[in-house]
Design an enzyme around this catalytic site. Structure first.
Site, PDB file in Angstrom:
ATOM      1  N   SER A 170       0.831  -1.203   0.000  1.00 33.40           N
ATOM      2  CA  SER A 170       0.000   0.000   0.000  1.00 33.40           C
ATOM      3  C   SER A 170       0.870   1.259   0.000  1.00 33.40           C
ATOM      4  O   SER A 170       0.365   2.370  -0.249  1.00 33.40           O
ATOM      5  CB  SER A 170      -0.934   0.013   1.222  1.00 33.40           C
ATOM      6  OG  SER A 170      -0.230  -0.321   2.402  1.00 33.40           O
ATOM      7  N   GLU A 227      -9.306  -9.807   4.151  1.00 37.70           N
ATOM      8  CA  GLU A 227      -9.666  -8.446   3.757  1.00 37.70           C
ATOM      9  C   GLU A 227     -11.030  -8.376   3.078  1.00 37.70           C
ATOM     10  O   GLU A 227     -11.310  -9.103   2.129  1.00 37.70           O
ATOM     11  CB  GLU A 227      -8.597  -7.863   2.813  1.00 37.70           C
ATOM     12  CG  GLU A 227      -8.922  -6.438   2.385  1.00 37.70           C
ATOM     13  CD  GLU A 227      -7.757  -5.709   1.723  1.00 37.70           C
ATOM     14  OE1 GLU A 227      -7.956  -4.559   1.312  1.00 37.70           O
ATOM     15  OE2 GLU A 227      -6.657  -6.290   1.625  1.00 37.70           O
ATOM     16  N   GLU A 269      -0.200 -12.668  -1.158  1.00 40.71           N
ATOM     17  CA  GLU A 269      -1.627 -12.732  -1.451  1.00 40.71           C
ATOM     18  C   GLU A 269      -1.943 -14.008  -2.224  1.00 40.71           C
ATOM     19  O   GLU A 269      -1.241 -14.347  -3.178  1.00 40.71           O
ATOM     20  CB  GLU A 269      -2.056 -11.513  -2.287  1.00 40.71           C
ATOM     21  CG  GLU A 269      -1.952 -10.194  -1.554  1.00 40.71           C
ATOM     22  CD  GLU A 269      -2.441  -9.024  -2.396  1.00 40.71           C
ATOM     23  OE1 GLU A 269      -2.972  -9.256  -3.509  1.00 40.71           O
ATOM     24  OE2 GLU A 269      -2.300  -7.869  -1.950  1.00 40.71           O
ATOM     25  N   ASP A 284       5.296  -7.092   2.641  1.00 45.80           N
ATOM     26  CA  ASP A 284       4.584  -7.621   1.478  1.00 45.80           C
ATOM     27  C   ASP A 284       5.559  -7.962   0.354  1.00 45.80           C
ATOM     28  O   ASP A 284       6.435  -7.141   0.017  1.00 45.80           O
ATOM     29  CB  ASP A 284       3.602  -6.580   0.929  1.00 45.80           C
ATOM     30  CG  ASP A 284       2.230  -6.658   1.568  1.00 45.80           C
ATOM     31  OD1 ASP A 284       1.862  -7.748   2.054  1.00 45.80           O
ATOM     32  OD2 ASP A 284       1.521  -5.636   1.572  1.00 45.80           O
TER      33      ASP A 284
END
Length: 271
Positions: free
Chosen positions: A52, A189, A122, A90
């Site tokens: 992000s 999420e 992810e 991440d």
């Protein structure tokens, strides 16, 4: 006795102990030394060096453009600031999907060059080979299911995921797969609260929610959203604890006014 208060250094083992005792895990994002110092001093359990950063630090519309080198730069800055929190980084888009060898190489670079404690990926069963390789190298892995922002062009929208029965069933299956592979925690999420409850109760490892309700074992927010540095982002799940955009804008306006008028610096502010 609170695990949170007594521990001097948060580890994956501590997070597991917190879940076992029913103690919630507090996680926030950090991308730079100064902010990470504040958050760590406040006692946050986990700091996520999130991709992000692509949005809030670099101004991109999605998380996709950020590179591995940039993530290592942000992670290094955060690690230098931290005494207590677990630092998770991440793996950015394009550094692990479909290539487990590349995933391991990317992870090794993050761990060696930044000094971070774990990585986050992810996806579910489709990235199992990457997760296996990383775990075999001794690096802790946090999973991420539900809305996975790196797949935004596949989804076409940032709306709530797994509302339909088929996708919900797949998410539960993927969560169990990630646990079986050896992930130490999973971010959930933007999924329905009842699904977060099911997954959290069925898993031994902790779940960290964002937009998934209060049944997760912990919560994460983007710090810039939480303290109101970002101005135009208003999802239902976000609670703003400050409005720093306005506070900093007012301070800057006052500084400009003082400089223009000759009020700053005064006699006590010079050598």
């Amino acid at each position: 006795m609170s695990v949170h208060r007594d521990v001097k250094k948060v580890t994956t083992h501590i997070l597991q102990a917190m879940k076992s005792r029913g103690e919630k895990i507090a996680m926030l994002t950090a991308y730079d030394y100064s902010m990470a110092r504040i958050l760590d001093a406040a006692g946050v359990d986990v700091l996520l060096v999130g991709d992000s950063a692509s949005n809030v630090m670099a101004g991109h519309e999605t998380t996709l453009p950020i590179t591995l080198d940039q993530m290592i730069y942000h992670a290094s800055s955060v690690v230098r600031a931290v005494d207590r929190a677990l630092v998770v980084v991440d793996l950015p888009f394009g550094t692990y999907q479909g290539n487990s060898k590349l995933a391991l190489e990317s992870t090794i670079r993050i761990m060696k060059e930044s000094g971070a404690h774990a990585v986050k990926l992810e996806g579910g069963g489709e990235i199992d080979e990457s997760i296996k390789r990383i775990l075999k190298a001794g690096v802790p892995v946090m999973g991420h299911l539900g809305l996975t922002p790196q797949s935004i062009y596949k989804f076409g929208t940032y709306t709530v995921r797994a509302k339909e029965e088929e996708e919900a069933a797949q998410l539960i299956k993927d969560a169990k797969t990630l646990q079986k592979l050896g992930c130490f925690a999973i971010v959930l999420e933007k999924i329905p609260a009842h699904l977060t409850k099911i997954v959290s109760e069925e898993l031994i490892i902790p779940t960290i929610g964002i937009g998934g309700g209060g049944h997760a074992d912990g919560q994460v927010l983007v710090t810039h959203d939480m303290v109101g540095i970002t101005k135009d982002f208003h999802p239902r799940f976000l609670r703003r604890y400050l409005e720093l955009f306005d506070v900093m804008k007012e301070a800057t306006e006052q500084y400009i006014k003082d400089v223009k008028s000759g009020d700053f610096p005064n006699e006590n502010e010079q050598y």
